[in-house]
Design a protein around this motif. Structure first.
Motif, PDB file in Angstrom:
ATOM      1  N   ARG A  98      43.313  44.328  23.894  1.00 41.36           N
ATOM      2  CA  ARG A  98      43.805  43.068  24.024  1.00 41.36           C
ATOM      3  C   ARG A  98      43.981  42.343  25.178  1.00 41.36           C
ATOM      4  O   ARG A  98      43.366  41.026  25.226  1.00 41.36           O
ATOM      5  CB  ARG A  98      45.345  42.983  22.660  1.00 41.36           C
ATOM      6  N   LEU A  99      44.261  43.234  25.794  1.00 42.56           N
ATOM      7  CA  LEU A  99      44.503  42.531  27.273  1.00 42.56           C
ATOM      8  C   LEU A  99      43.655  41.902  27.754  1.00 42.56           C
ATOM      9  O   LEU A  99      43.930  41.148  28.155  1.00 42.56           O
ATOM     10  CB  LEU A  99      45.743  43.163  28.264  1.00 42.56           C
ATOM     11  N   GLU A 100      42.018  43.374  27.853  1.00 42.30           N
ATOM     12  CA  GLU A 100      41.828  42.141  28.457  1.00 42.30           C
ATOM     13  C   GLU A 100      41.144  41.282  28.219  1.00 42.30           C
ATOM     14  O   GLU A 100      40.013  40.915  28.787  1.00 42.30           O
ATOM     15  CB  GLU A 100      40.538  43.838  28.299  1.00 42.30           C
ATOM     16  N   ILE A 101      40.161  40.891  26.931  1.00 39.91           N
ATOM     17  CA  ILE A 101      40.088  40.068  25.557  1.00 39.91           C
ATOM     18  C   ILE A 101      40.499  38.391  26.679  1.00 39.91           C
ATOM     19  O   ILE A 101      40.190  37.716  26.930  1.00 39.91           O
ATOM     20  CB  ILE A 101      39.888  40.235  24.108  1.00 39.91           C
ATOM     21  N   PHE A 102      41.638  38.957  26.679  1.00 45.70           N
ATOM     22  CA  PHE A 102      42.927  37.715  26.727  1.00 45.70           C
ATOM     23  C   PHE A 102      43.039  37.218  28.340  1.00 45.70           C
ATOM     24  O   PHE A 102      42.563  36.243  28.968  1.00 45.70           O
ATOM     25  CB  PHE A 102      44.642  38.378  26.580  1.00 45.70           C
ATOM     26  N   TRP A 103      42.426  38.428  29.549  1.00 48.12           N
ATOM     27  CA  TRP A 103      42.264  37.460  30.789  1.00 48.12           C
ATOM     28  C   TRP A 103      40.307  37.248  30.878  1.00 48.12           C
ATOM     29  O   TRP A 103      39.794  36.696  32.221  1.00 48.12           O
ATOM     30  CB  TRP A 103      42.632  38.771  31.785  1.00 48.12           C
TER      31      TRP A 103
END
Ligand code: CUA
Length: 367
Positions: A98-103
Protein backbone atom coordinates in the motif's frame (compact mmCIF):
# COMPACT_ATOMS: atom_id res chain seq x y z
CA UNK A 1 38.29 -8.31 4.26
CA UNK A 2 39.21 -4.78 5.18
CA UNK A 3 37.30 -3.37 8.08
CA UNK A 4 35.49 -0.11 7.36
CA UNK A 5 36.20 2.53 9.94
CA UNK A 6 33.00 3.71 11.57
CA UNK A 7 34.27 7.21 12.22
CA UNK A 8 36.71 9.29 10.26
CA UNK A 9 39.48 11.23 11.98
CA UNK A 10 38.22 14.74 12.77
CA UNK A 11 40.93 16.48 10.72
CA UNK A 12 39.85 14.73 7.52
CA UNK A 13 36.25 15.65 8.08
CA UNK A 14 37.16 19.29 8.57
CA UNK A 15 39.32 19.27 5.44
CA UNK A 16 36.22 18.55 3.37
CA UNK A 17 33.90 20.90 5.18
CA UNK A 18 36.03 24.00 4.57
CA UNK A 19 36.26 23.69 0.73
CA UNK A 20 32.57 22.76 0.53
CA UNK A 21 31.56 25.88 2.45
CA UNK A 22 33.89 28.04 0.34
CA UNK A 23 32.50 26.57 -2.88
CA UNK A 24 28.92 27.06 -1.75
CA UNK A 25 29.61 30.70 -0.80
CA UNK A 26 31.31 31.26 -4.15
CA UNK A 27 28.16 30.07 -5.95
CA UNK A 28 25.91 32.21 -3.77
CA UNK A 29 28.08 35.32 -4.22
CA UNK A 30 28.46 34.70 -7.96
CA UNK A 31 24.68 34.79 -8.27
CA UNK A 32 24.64 38.29 -6.74
CA UNK A 33 27.19 39.77 -9.14
CA UNK A 34 25.49 39.43 -12.51
CA UNK A 35 22.02 40.88 -12.02
CA UNK A 36 22.01 42.03 -15.66
CA UNK A 37 21.41 38.46 -16.74
CA UNK A 38 18.90 37.53 -14.07
CA UNK A 39 16.25 35.18 -15.48
CA UNK A 40 14.37 35.68 -12.20
CA UNK A 41 13.87 39.35 -13.13
CA UNK A 42 11.87 39.04 -16.37
CA UNK A 43 11.41 42.17 -18.50
CA UNK A 44 8.94 40.87 -21.09
CA UNK A 45 6.17 38.30 -21.58
CA UNK A 46 8.44 35.63 -23.13
CA UNK A 47 10.63 35.68 -20.04
CA UNK A 48 7.67 36.09 -17.67
CA UNK A 49 6.02 32.85 -18.85
CA UNK A 50 8.93 30.52 -17.99
CA UNK A 51 9.51 32.51 -14.79
CA UNK A 52 5.90 31.89 -13.68
CA UNK A 53 6.32 28.20 -14.44
CA UNK A 54 9.56 28.04 -12.46
CA UNK A 55 7.74 29.65 -9.53
CA UNK A 56 5.00 27.00 -9.54
CA UNK A 57 7.52 24.15 -9.83
CA UNK A 58 9.73 25.67 -7.13
CA UNK A 59 6.79 25.88 -4.68
CA UNK A 60 5.85 22.23 -5.31
CA UNK A 61 9.50 21.20 -4.97
CA UNK A 62 9.81 23.18 -1.75
CA UNK A 63 6.78 21.42 -0.21
CA UNK A 64 8.23 18.01 -1.17
CA UNK A 65 11.67 19.03 0.15
CA UNK A 66 10.35 20.19 3.52
CA UNK A 67 8.19 17.06 3.86
CA UNK A 68 10.97 14.60 3.00
CA UNK A 69 13.68 16.38 4.98
CA UNK A 70 11.29 16.81 7.91
CA UNK A 71 10.57 13.07 7.99
CA UNK A 72 14.29 12.26 7.77
CA UNK A 73 15.19 14.63 10.62
CA UNK A 74 12.25 13.33 12.68
CA UNK A 75 13.38 9.69 12.17
CA UNK A 76 17.03 10.45 12.87
CA UNK A 77 16.18 12.17 16.15
CA UNK A 78 13.45 9.80 17.30
CA UNK A 79 15.26 6.54 16.49
CA UNK A 80 18.80 7.60 17.41
CA UNK A 81 21.03 5.30 19.45
CA UNK A 82 20.53 5.99 23.15
CA UNK A 83 22.88 5.41 26.08
CA UNK A 84 20.93 2.48 27.48
CA UNK A 85 20.48 0.72 24.07
CA UNK A 86 21.50 -2.92 24.16
CA UNK A 87 22.54 -2.76 20.48
CA UNK A 88 19.71 -4.98 19.21
CA UNK A 89 17.88 -3.98 16.02
CA UNK A 90 14.22 -2.92 16.08
CA UNK A 91 11.62 -5.04 14.25
CA UNK A 92 12.57 -5.07 10.53
CA UNK A 93 9.86 -4.36 7.95
CA UNK A 94 10.09 -5.75 4.40
CA UNK A 95 7.68 -4.49 1.75
CA UNK A 96 4.45 -2.62 2.18
CA UNK A 97 2.39 -2.71 -1.02
CA UNK A 98 0.00 0.00 0.00
CA UNK A 99 2.80 2.42 0.94
CA UNK A 100 4.80 1.61 -2.23
CA UNK A 101 1.81 2.28 -4.50
CA UNK A 102 1.22 5.50 -2.56
CA UNK A 103 4.74 6.88 -3.04
CA UNK A 104 4.83 5.87 -6.72
CA UNK A 105 1.47 7.37 -7.62
CA UNK A 106 1.99 10.69 -5.80
CA UNK A 107 5.15 11.72 -7.77
CA UNK A 108 3.53 10.53 -11.02
CA UNK A 109 0.52 12.75 -10.31
CA UNK A 110 2.78 15.70 -9.44
CA UNK A 111 4.72 15.28 -12.71
CA UNK A 112 1.49 15.00 -14.72
CA UNK A 113 0.14 18.17 -13.11
CA UNK A 114 3.39 20.09 -13.82
CA UNK A 115 3.39 18.82 -17.43
CA UNK A 116 0.15 20.65 -18.26
CA UNK A 117 1.37 24.26 -17.78
CA UNK A 118 4.84 23.27 -19.07
CA UNK A 119 3.60 22.01 -22.44
CA UNK A 120 1.17 24.93 -22.65
CA UNK A 121 3.97 27.44 -21.97
CA UNK A 122 6.30 25.84 -24.54
CA UNK A 123 3.71 26.12 -27.31
CA UNK A 124 2.64 29.61 -26.31
CA UNK A 125 6.18 30.99 -26.34
CA UNK A 126 7.34 29.11 -29.45
CA UNK A 127 4.37 29.80 -31.75
CA UNK A 128 4.22 32.78 -34.06
CA UNK A 129 2.89 35.68 -31.96
CA UNK A 130 -0.82 36.45 -32.45
CA UNK A 131 -0.34 40.21 -32.60
CA UNK A 132 1.81 42.18 -35.03
CA UNK A 133 5.46 41.19 -34.76
CA UNK A 134 8.84 41.91 -36.36
CA UNK A 135 11.19 39.30 -37.77
CA UNK A 136 14.97 39.50 -37.29
CA UNK A 137 17.36 36.94 -38.75
CA UNK A 138 20.19 35.94 -36.43
CA UNK A 139 23.39 34.29 -37.59
CA UNK A 140 25.82 32.92 -35.04
CA UNK A 141 29.45 33.36 -36.08
CA UNK A 142 32.56 32.48 -34.17
CA UNK A 143 32.41 34.66 -32.02
CA UNK A 144 29.70 37.24 -32.56
CA UNK A 145 26.03 37.51 -33.47
CA UNK A 146 24.91 39.03 -36.76
CA UNK A 147 21.41 40.52 -37.09
CA UNK A 148 19.54 41.13 -40.34
CA UNK A 149 16.22 42.99 -40.49
CA UNK A 150 14.47 41.75 -43.67
CA UNK A 151 11.70 44.39 -43.49
CA UNK A 152 14.25 47.21 -43.52
CA UNK A 153 17.30 45.61 -45.18
CA UNK A 154 19.49 46.45 -42.18
CA UNK A 155 22.61 44.52 -41.20
CA UNK A 156 24.11 44.94 -37.77
CA UNK A 157 26.13 43.01 -35.20
CA UNK A 158 26.27 42.30 -31.47
CA UNK A 159 23.41 44.66 -30.59
CA UNK A 160 19.89 43.48 -31.37
CA UNK A 161 17.99 46.77 -31.55
CA UNK A 162 14.24 46.30 -31.17
CA UNK A 163 11.14 48.42 -30.66
CA UNK A 164 9.67 48.30 -27.15
CA UNK A 165 6.40 46.46 -26.53
CA UNK A 166 6.36 44.53 -29.80
CA UNK A 167 7.03 40.81 -30.17
CA UNK A 168 10.21 40.07 -32.11
CA UNK A 169 10.55 36.70 -33.79
CA UNK A 170 14.13 35.60 -34.30
CA UNK A 171 14.89 33.23 -37.18
CA UNK A 172 18.27 31.84 -36.33
CA UNK A 173 21.04 29.81 -37.87
CA UNK A 174 24.82 29.47 -37.70
CA UNK A 175 27.31 30.24 -40.47
CA UNK A 176 28.19 27.79 -43.17
CA UNK A 177 31.01 27.74 -45.69
CA UNK A 178 29.01 29.72 -48.24
CA UNK A 179 29.44 32.84 -46.13
CA UNK A 180 32.64 32.35 -44.24
CA UNK A 181 35.68 30.19 -43.53
CA UNK A 182 33.87 29.51 -40.28
CA UNK A 183 32.27 26.16 -41.07
CA UNK A 184 29.68 26.83 -38.46
CA UNK A 185 29.26 25.32 -35.03
CA UNK A 186 26.40 25.35 -32.56
CA UNK A 187 25.67 28.54 -30.69
CA UNK A 188 22.79 29.44 -28.42
CA UNK A 189 21.09 32.82 -28.20
CA UNK A 190 20.10 33.84 -24.71
CA UNK A 191 18.95 37.18 -23.30
CA UNK A 192 17.78 35.92 -19.89
CA UNK A 193 15.53 38.88 -19.02
CA UNK A 194 13.69 38.73 -22.36
CA UNK A 195 13.33 35.06 -23.30
CA UNK A 196 14.55 31.53 -22.84
CA UNK A 197 17.49 30.24 -24.83
CA UNK A 198 17.51 28.59 -28.24
CA UNK A 199 20.27 26.86 -30.19
CA UNK A 200 21.61 28.15 -33.50
CA UNK A 201 22.34 25.19 -35.75
CA UNK A 202 24.31 25.26 -39.03
CA UNK A 203 22.02 24.35 -41.92
CA UNK A 204 18.83 24.73 -39.89
CA UNK A 205 16.54 27.54 -38.87
CA UNK A 206 15.38 27.74 -35.29
CA UNK A 207 13.06 30.38 -33.87
CA UNK A 208 12.79 32.32 -30.66
CA UNK A 209 10.36 35.04 -29.61
CA UNK A 210 11.30 37.90 -27.35
CA UNK A 211 9.83 41.20 -26.29
CA UNK A 212 10.88 44.02 -23.97
CA UNK A 213 8.19 45.86 -21.99
CA UNK A 214 10.47 48.82 -21.25
CA UNK A 215 13.21 50.59 -23.21
CA UNK A 216 16.63 49.54 -22.02
CA UNK A 217 19.74 47.48 -22.64
CA UNK A 218 19.51 43.79 -21.88
CA UNK A 219 22.63 41.69 -21.67
CA UNK A 220 22.86 38.14 -22.93
CA UNK A 221 25.37 35.67 -24.22
CA UNK A 222 26.05 32.65 -26.33
CA UNK A 223 24.98 29.74 -24.17
CA UNK A 224 26.41 26.84 -26.15
CA UNK A 225 30.13 26.11 -26.07
CA UNK A 226 31.46 27.14 -29.50
CA UNK A 227 35.23 27.15 -29.14
CA UNK A 228 38.02 29.47 -28.10
CA UNK A 229 36.09 32.70 -27.47
CA UNK A 230 32.72 31.27 -26.51
CA UNK A 231 33.01 33.19 -23.27
CA UNK A 232 33.52 36.42 -25.26
CA UNK A 233 30.43 35.92 -27.40
CA UNK A 234 27.95 38.23 -25.77
CA UNK A 235 24.77 39.74 -27.10
CA UNK A 236 22.92 42.88 -26.20
CA UNK A 237 19.26 43.55 -26.85
CA UNK A 238 18.55 47.26 -27.05
CA UNK A 239 14.87 48.18 -26.74
CA UNK A 240 13.98 51.67 -28.00
CA UNK A 241 10.81 53.70 -27.61
CA UNK A 242 8.80 54.40 -30.78
CA UNK A 243 10.48 57.70 -31.69
CA UNK A 244 14.00 56.34 -31.09
CA UNK A 245 13.17 53.17 -33.03
CA UNK A 246 11.98 55.15 -36.07
CA UNK A 247 15.12 57.26 -35.89
CA UNK A 248 17.31 54.16 -35.62
CA UNK A 249 15.73 52.59 -38.71
CA UNK A 250 16.18 55.85 -40.63
CA UNK A 251 19.85 56.09 -39.59
CA UNK A 252 20.63 52.46 -40.33
CA UNK A 253 19.10 52.45 -43.80
CA UNK A 254 21.25 55.42 -44.85
CA UNK A 255 24.60 54.72 -46.52
CA UNK A 256 27.88 55.37 -44.72
CA UNK A 257 29.28 58.90 -44.76
CA UNK A 258 32.28 59.39 -47.03
CA UNK A 259 34.90 61.55 -45.27
CA UNK A 260 36.08 64.75 -46.94
CA UNK A 261 39.19 64.45 -49.09
CA UNK A 262 42.48 65.40 -47.46
CA UNK A 263 41.32 64.45 -43.96
CA UNK A 264 42.86 61.77 -41.76
CA UNK A 265 39.58 59.84 -42.00
CA UNK A 266 39.83 59.85 -45.82
CA UNK A 267 43.30 58.36 -45.45
CA UNK A 268 41.78 55.71 -43.21
CA UNK A 269 39.07 54.97 -45.77
CA UNK A 270 41.75 54.33 -48.39
CA UNK A 271 43.61 51.98 -46.01
CA UNK A 272 40.33 50.26 -45.20
CA UNK A 273 39.99 49.36 -48.89
CA UNK A 274 43.66 48.52 -49.44
CA UNK A 275 46.27 48.14 -46.70
CA UNK A 276 49.12 47.26 -49.03
CA UNK A 277 52.22 45.18 -48.18
CA UNK A 278 50.23 42.03 -49.00
CA UNK A 279 48.07 42.54 -45.95
CA UNK A 280 44.43 41.60 -45.92
CA UNK A 281 42.20 44.65 -46.41
CA UNK A 282 39.44 45.44 -43.88
CA UNK A 283 37.00 45.55 -46.80
CA UNK A 284 37.66 41.89 -47.68
CA UNK A 285 35.71 40.85 -44.55
CA UNK A 286 33.74 43.92 -43.47
CA UNK A 287 31.28 46.17 -45.18
CA UNK A 288 30.85 49.89 -44.91
CA UNK A 289 28.02 50.33 -47.38
CA UNK A 290 28.27 53.57 -49.32
CA UNK A 291 25.00 53.38 -51.23
CA UNK A 292 25.83 51.15 -54.21
CA UNK A 293 23.10 48.88 -55.53
CA UNK A 294 24.10 45.64 -53.88
CA UNK A 295 24.24 45.64 -50.11
CA UNK A 296 25.41 42.06 -49.71
CA UNK A 297 26.61 40.88 -46.32
CA UNK A 298 30.27 40.12 -45.80
CA UNK A 299 31.91 37.61 -43.46
CA UNK A 300 32.72 40.05 -40.65
CA UNK A 301 30.47 42.47 -38.77
CA UNK A 302 28.86 45.21 -40.88
CA UNK A 303 30.58 48.52 -40.09
CA UNK A 304 28.28 50.90 -42.00
CA UNK A 305 26.95 52.40 -38.75
CA UNK A 306 29.53 51.00 -36.35
CA UNK A 307 29.44 54.04 -34.08
CA UNK A 308 25.70 53.67 -33.46
CA UNK A 309 26.58 50.67 -31.30
CA UNK A 310 27.78 51.04 -27.73
CA UNK A 311 29.75 47.81 -27.64
CA UNK A 312 31.83 45.78 -30.08
CA UNK A 313 33.98 42.65 -30.40
CA UNK A 314 31.12 40.34 -29.41
CA UNK A 315 29.67 43.06 -27.17
CA UNK A 316 32.50 42.64 -24.68
CA UNK A 317 34.10 46.11 -24.84
CA UNK A 318 32.73 49.65 -24.92
CA UNK A 319 32.82 51.47 -28.23
CA UNK A 320 35.51 54.02 -27.43
CA UNK A 321 38.31 55.45 -29.54
CA UNK A 322 40.83 53.90 -27.16
CA UNK A 323 39.29 50.43 -27.39
CA UNK A 324 38.97 50.59 -31.19
CA UNK A 325 42.64 51.42 -31.40
CA UNK A 326 43.60 48.61 -29.01
CA UNK A 327 41.46 46.21 -31.03
CA UNK A 328 43.09 47.12 -34.34
CA UNK A 329 46.52 46.94 -32.77
CA UNK A 330 46.12 43.45 -31.36
CA UNK A 331 42.63 41.91 -31.59
CA UNK A 332 43.66 38.69 -29.80
CA UNK A 333 44.63 40.71 -26.76
CA UNK A 334 40.94 41.64 -26.36
CA UNK A 335 39.28 38.52 -27.72
CA UNK A 336 41.42 35.42 -28.35
CA UNK A 337 40.67 34.10 -31.86
CA UNK A 338 44.01 32.82 -33.18
CA UNK A 339 43.22 33.82 -36.76
CA UNK A 340 46.67 32.69 -37.89
CA UNK A 341 46.00 29.06 -37.04
CA UNK A 342 42.31 28.64 -37.88
CA UNK A 343 41.34 31.54 -40.17
CA UNK A 344 38.46 32.53 -37.90
CA UNK A 345 37.95 35.99 -36.45
CA UNK A 346 39.98 39.17 -36.83
CA UNK A 347 43.63 38.94 -37.93
CA UNK A 348 46.42 41.07 -36.52
CA UNK A 349 47.10 43.47 -39.41
CA UNK A 350 50.52 44.67 -38.20
CA UNK A 351 49.44 48.29 -38.34
CA UNK A 352 51.91 51.08 -37.60
CA UNK A 353 50.93 54.14 -35.54
CA UNK A 354 50.05 56.31 -38.57
CA UNK A 355 47.85 53.57 -40.00
CA UNK A 356 46.15 53.08 -36.63
CA UNK A 357 45.45 56.82 -36.36
CA UNK A 358 43.96 56.95 -39.85
CA UNK A 359 41.83 53.81 -39.54
CA UNK A 360 40.45 54.82 -36.15
CA UNK A 361 39.66 58.30 -37.52
CA UNK A 362 37.74 56.65 -40.37
CA UNK A 363 35.84 54.22 -38.11
CA UNK A 364 34.78 57.16 -35.92
CA UNK A 365 32.98 58.69 -38.94
CA UNK A 366 30.81 55.57 -39.43
CA UNK A 367 27.93 56.86 -37.32
CU1 CUA B 1 28.87 30.97 -29.68
CU2 CUA B 1 29.32 29.91 -27.62
Amino acid sequence: MREHPTTRPATRRRSRVVPSVLLASAFVLAACGDAEQNALDPAGPYAQAPHDLITIVAIIALVVFVLVQGLIIYSVVKFRTRKDDDGSLPVQVHGNTRLEIFWTVIPAVILAVIAVPTVQMIFETMDEPDEEFMTVEVIGHRWWFEFYYPDHDIYTANELVIPTDMPVRLEMTATDLARSPDRGVLHSFWIPRLAGKQDLVPGQTTTLNLQADEPGRYLGQCAEYCGLSHVNMRARAVALNDADWDQWVEDQTAPAEIPDEGTLAAEGRALYADLGDGRQACASCHQAWEGDANRAPNTGPDLTHLMSREEFAGAIVDMTEENLRAWLEDPDNIKPMQYESNGIGMPNLDLNDDELDALVAYLLTLE
